[in-house]
Design a protein around this motif. Structure first.
Motif, PDB file in Angstrom:
ATOM      1  N   ILE A  50      -8.867  -9.093  -0.955  1.00  0.00           N
ATOM      2  CA  ILE A  50      -9.272  -9.983  -2.055  1.00  0.00           C
ATOM      3  C   ILE A  50      -8.839 -11.412  -1.759  1.00  0.00           C
ATOM      4  O   ILE A  50      -9.611 -12.363  -1.926  1.00  0.00           O
ATOM      5  N   ALA A  51      -7.585 -11.566  -1.311  1.00  0.00           N
ATOM      6  CA  ALA A  51      -7.062 -12.908  -1.027  1.00  0.00           C
ATOM      7  C   ALA A  51      -7.893 -13.620   0.034  1.00  0.00           C
ATOM      8  O   ALA A  51      -8.111 -14.835  -0.043  1.00  0.00           O
ATOM      9  N   ASP A  52      -8.377 -12.871   1.008  1.00  0.00           N
ATOM     10  CA  ASP A  52      -9.176 -13.476   2.072  1.00  0.00           C
ATOM     11  C   ASP A  52     -10.559 -13.893   1.585  1.00  0.00           C
ATOM     12  O   ASP A  52     -11.177 -14.799   2.158  1.00  0.00           O
ATOM     13  N   ALA A  53     -11.047 -13.237   0.518  1.00  0.00           N
ATOM     14  CA  ALA A  53     -12.413 -13.509   0.054  1.00  0.00           C
ATOM     15  C   ALA A  53     -12.487 -14.518  -1.076  1.00  0.00           C
ATOM     16  O   ALA A  53     -13.481 -15.238  -1.197  1.00  0.00           O
ATOM     17  N   VAL A  54     -11.459 -14.594  -1.929  1.00  0.00           N
ATOM     18  CA  VAL A  54     -11.479 -15.513  -3.068  1.00  0.00           C
ATOM     19  C   VAL A  54     -10.998 -16.883  -2.606  1.00  0.00           C
ATOM     20  O   VAL A  54      -9.887 -17.015  -2.080  1.00  0.00           O
ATOM     21  N   PRO A  55     -11.793 -17.921  -2.784  1.00  0.00           N
ATOM     22  CA  PRO A  55     -11.409 -19.247  -2.296  1.00  0.00           C
ATOM     23  C   PRO A  55     -10.072 -19.710  -2.889  1.00  0.00           C
ATOM     24  O   PRO A  55      -9.868 -19.676  -4.103  1.00  0.00           O
ATOM     25  N   GLY A  56      -9.162 -20.104  -2.013  1.00  0.00           N
ATOM     26  CA  GLY A  56      -7.886 -20.665  -2.441  1.00  0.00           C
ATOM     27  C   GLY A  56      -6.880 -19.665  -2.971  1.00  0.00           C
ATOM     28  O   GLY A  56      -5.806 -20.056  -3.449  1.00  0.00           O
ATOM     29  N   ALA A  57      -7.175 -18.368  -2.901  1.00  0.00           N
ATOM     30  CA  ALA A  57      -6.261 -17.365  -3.449  1.00  0.00           C
ATOM     31  C   ALA A  57      -4.997 -17.260  -2.599  1.00  0.00           C
ATOM     32  O   ALA A  57      -4.988 -17.582  -1.409  1.00  0.00           O
ATOM     33  N   SER A  58      -3.918 -16.798  -3.242  1.00  0.00           N
ATOM     34  CA  SER A  58      -2.667 -16.578  -2.527  1.00  0.00           C
ATOM     35  C   SER A  58      -2.214 -15.138  -2.731  1.00  0.00           C
ATOM     36  O   SER A  58      -2.605 -14.483  -3.702  1.00  0.00           O
ATOM     37  N   LEU A  59      -1.383 -14.657  -1.816  1.00  0.00           N
ATOM     38  CA  LEU A  59      -0.933 -13.266  -1.833  1.00  0.00           C
ATOM     39  C   LEU A  59       0.582 -13.217  -1.761  1.00  0.00           C
ATOM     40  O   LEU A  59       1.202 -13.895  -0.938  1.00  0.00           O
ATOM     41  N   THR A  60       1.168 -12.390  -2.624  1.00  0.00           N
ATOM     42  CA  THR A  60       2.609 -12.131  -2.602  1.00  0.00           C
ATOM     43  C   THR A  60       2.825 -10.631  -2.459  1.00  0.00           C
ATOM     44  O   THR A  60       2.238  -9.847  -3.205  1.00  0.00           O
ATOM     45  N   GLU A  61       3.658 -10.234  -1.498  1.00  0.00           N
ATOM     46  CA  GLU A  61       4.034  -8.833  -1.339  1.00  0.00           C
ATOM     47  C   GLU A  61       5.455  -8.636  -1.835  1.00  0.00           C
ATOM     48  O   GLU A  61       6.341  -9.430  -1.516  1.00  0.00           O
ATOM     49  N   ILE A  62       5.660  -7.578  -2.613  1.00  0.00           N
ATOM     50  CA  ILE A  62       6.965  -7.327  -3.202  1.00  0.00           C
ATOM     51  C   ILE A  62       7.595  -6.105  -2.540  1.00  0.00           C
ATOM     52  O   ILE A  62       7.103  -4.984  -2.706  1.00  0.00           O
ATOM     53  N   PRO A  63       8.667  -6.295  -1.797  1.00  0.00           N
ATOM     54  CA  PRO A  63       9.351  -5.144  -1.188  1.00  0.00           C
ATOM     55  C   PRO A  63       9.956  -4.256  -2.279  1.00  0.00           C
ATOM     56  O   PRO A  63      10.343  -4.728  -3.353  1.00  0.00           O
ATOM     57  N   GLY A  64      10.045  -2.977  -1.998  1.00  0.00           N
ATOM     58  CA  GLY A  64      10.674  -2.059  -2.937  1.00  0.00           C
ATOM     59  C   GLY A  64       9.847  -1.759  -4.161  1.00  0.00           C
ATOM     60  O   GLY A  64      10.367  -1.227  -5.151  1.00  0.00           O
ATOM     61  N   ALA A  65       8.571  -2.092  -4.126  1.00  0.00           N
ATOM     62  CA  ALA A  65       7.694  -1.831  -5.265  1.00  0.00           C
ATOM     63  C   ALA A  65       6.560  -0.915  -4.834  1.00  0.00           C
ATOM     64  O   ALA A  65       5.990  -1.076  -3.753  1.00  0.00           O
ATOM     65  N   SER A  66       6.226   0.021  -5.698  1.00  0.00           N
ATOM     66  CA  SER A  66       5.071   0.868  -5.477  1.00  0.00           C
ATOM     67  C   SER A  66       3.931   0.385  -6.372  1.00  0.00           C
ATOM     68  O   SER A  66       3.704  -0.814  -6.481  1.00  0.00           O
ATOM     69  N   ARG A  78     -16.675  -6.448  -4.226  1.00  0.00           N
ATOM     70  CA  ARG A  78     -16.450  -7.228  -3.014  1.00  0.00           C
ATOM     71  C   ARG A  78     -17.471  -8.345  -2.810  1.00  0.00           C
ATOM     72  O   ARG A  78     -17.111  -9.451  -2.384  1.00  0.00           O
ATOM     73  N   GLU A  79     -18.711  -8.084  -3.127  1.00  0.00           N
ATOM     74  CA  GLU A  79     -19.730  -9.121  -2.909  1.00  0.00           C
ATOM     75  C   GLU A  79     -19.548 -10.318  -3.836  1.00  0.00           C
ATOM     76  O   GLU A  79     -20.017 -11.422  -3.528  1.00  0.00           O
ATOM     77  N   ASP A  80     -18.879 -10.123  -4.981  1.00  0.00           N
ATOM     78  CA  ASP A  80     -18.721 -11.202  -5.954  1.00  0.00           C
ATOM     79  C   ASP A  80     -17.462 -12.031  -5.746  1.00  0.00           C
ATOM     80  O   ASP A  80     -17.295 -13.079  -6.382  1.00  0.00           O
ATOM     81  N   LEU A  81     -16.567 -11.573  -4.887  1.00  0.00           N
ATOM     82  CA  LEU A  81     -15.277 -12.256  -4.740  1.00  0.00           C
ATOM     83  C   LEU A  81     -15.397 -13.721  -4.329  1.00  0.00           C
ATOM     84  O   LEU A  81     -14.678 -14.573  -4.864  1.00  0.00           O
ATOM     85  N   PRO A  82     -16.289 -14.084  -3.386  1.00  0.00           N
ATOM     86  CA  PRO A  82     -16.360 -15.500  -2.994  1.00  0.00           C
ATOM     87  C   PRO A  82     -16.770 -16.439  -4.124  1.00  0.00           C
ATOM     88  O   PRO A  82     -16.545 -17.649  -4.029  1.00  0.00           O
ATOM     89  N   THR A 130      -6.290 -17.940  -8.244  1.00  0.00           N
ATOM     90  CA  THR A 130      -6.054 -16.499  -8.187  1.00  0.00           C
ATOM     91  C   THR A 130      -4.826 -16.164  -7.354  1.00  0.00           C
ATOM     92  O   THR A 130      -4.665 -16.663  -6.237  1.00  0.00           O
ATOM     93  N   LEU A 131      -3.982 -15.312  -7.938  1.00  0.00           N
ATOM     94  CA  LEU A 131      -2.810 -14.785  -7.243  1.00  0.00           C
ATOM     95  C   LEU A 131      -2.976 -13.279  -7.085  1.00  0.00           C
ATOM     96  O   LEU A 131      -3.341 -12.584  -8.033  1.00  0.00           O
ATOM     97  N   LEU A 132      -2.711 -12.775  -5.890  1.00  0.00           N
ATOM     98  CA  LEU A 132      -2.690 -11.338  -5.639  1.00  0.00           C
ATOM     99  C   LEU A 132      -1.253 -10.915  -5.414  1.00  0.00           C
ATOM    100  O   LEU A 132      -0.521 -11.566  -4.655  1.00  0.00           O
TER     101      LEU A 132
END
Length: 373
Positions: free
Chosen positions: A214-230, A185-189, A195-197
């Motif tokens: 992770i998305a909130d800490a890594v500069p410019g990262a984006s997050l995608t959530e996939i329904p129906g996936a574990s 966590r300390e290294d993420l910034p 970076t894509l999550l």
């Protein structure tokens, strides 16, 4: 394969940009079976197995191992394959390896995707207990519960469950040691790679909140959530994962659209976009990714040279509506009317006088319209 290198499988053109794919604990490179072949169309895809999993030797890892140790094995594999800089995607433990590489070896990672993973795996104790269990009893019991930990109810991939059952217990336990000690966590910034999550919305092991952190800490990262996936999203929802990875790693459609506008002009592209329907959408995407995103962006030939080649090909096949469009494009790419005429005169020799006659008539009309405009 030697006893000092990770087992791997390479797919795709050797000249294509390299993309390394990392697996999750208990699986093999087979985790990527429904995704890697598609990615290999545009990348040199290299899938690797964890120590003691799939075809990798168990002796590559020892008790008390860290994610950094696994990352060093991945770098050694890349060095052996003469891969200096690469894109990387990994699931769970494989995603942790990607985070470590991006944080501690930024010169090696051009782009990163972290799938169903975390910057920390809920503390050391659960993994220490699992390591002790596996060292004492083996993997048969854990394999029986794999479906519940990996997939949504009713879904399974028997081959991956078998991978879990057949993994080396000592190597598996050492991977548990690595997860127990992992907290980046300390290294993420400091991560600079794009970076894509990717989160599985029904993932109990690394729920979306872990990827959001992770998305909130890594500069410019984006997050995608996939329904129906574990937890093993590439196996359970391969189409959704593939779409997310293509958009992140390729960027061909976006780059292609930029070049398409440069060459053909905004008015033409806007008209084409306005006429797009669900029936033609995939074709338009195909053009943007392959014709404009890969061929026209290749710096080997200039846009001027590509215009001359394109004019010749269109004359040869009698595509005069397309020819008119590319005469305009040739002017945008810097060809003079005299140079366009010279190209068409060349086609008279190699494509036939009747074809060149029609081509001159089309070109003359377009050039006159431009002069008048």
């Amino acid at each position: 394969m030697t006893d000092r290198m990770l087992n791997h499988r390479a797919e795709g053109p050797t000249s294509a940009p390299p993309l390394l794919l990392g697996p999750s604990l208990g699986t093999s490179a087979g985790l990527w079976d429904k995704v890697a072949p598609e990615l290999s169309i545009t990348h040199r895809v290299i899938r690797w197995d964890l120590p003691g999993h799939g075809g990798s030797p168990a002796g590559l890892i020892a008790p008390g191992a860290t994610v950094g140790d696994l990352a060093a094995l991945v770098l050694a594999l890349a060095d052996t394959l003469d891969v200096e800089r690469f894109a990387y995607a990994g699931v769970s433990l494989g995603g942790a390896v990607g985070l470590h590489l991006a944080a501690h070896h930024p010169e090696r990672v051009s782009s990163l995707a972290v799938i169903c993973s975390s910057a920390h795996f809920n503390g050391a104790r659960p993994w220490q207990e699992r390591a002790e269990l596996v060292r004492r009893e083996g993997l048969a019991g854990l394999a029986e519960t794999a479906d519940a930990r990996w997939f949504t109810p009713g879904f399974t991939v028997p081959e991956l469950v078998e991978d879990h059952r057949n993994a080396d217990p000592e190597a598996y336990a050492a991977c548990c040691d690595a997860l127990a000690a992992f907290d980046i966590r300390e290294d993420l910034p400091g991560i600079s790679a794009p970076t894509l999550l990717v989160a599985g919305r029904q993932d109990p092991a690394t729920p979306p909140a872990h990827l959001r952190e992770i998305a909130d800490a890594v500069p410019g990262a984006s997050l995608t959530e996939i329904p129906g996936a574990s937890h093993l999203a590439p196996a359970e929802r391969p189409e959704a994962v593939l779409a997310a990875l293509r958009g992140h790693f390729d960027g061909y459609a976006q780059r292609g659209m930029e070049v398409r506008r440069q060459v053909l002009g905004d008015p033409h592209v806007d008209r084409a976009q306005s006429r797009q329907t669900p029936f033609t959408a995939r074709f338009q995407d195909f053009i943007s990714r392959y014709a404009w995103g890969e061929i026209w962006t290749d710096p080997t030939l200039s846009h001027r040279e590509r215009s001359m080649i394109t004019l010749t090909a269109l004359v040869a096949h009698g595509h005069y509506d397309e020819l008119a469009m590319h005469v305009r494009a040739a002017r945008r790419n810097g060809l003079t009317p005299e140079e366009i005429g010279a190209v068409l005169l060349q086609t008279a020799v190699y494509c036939g006088v009747p074809a060149a006659n029609s081509a001159f008539a089309t070109a003359q009309r377009v050039l006159a319209e431009e002069d008048g405009g």
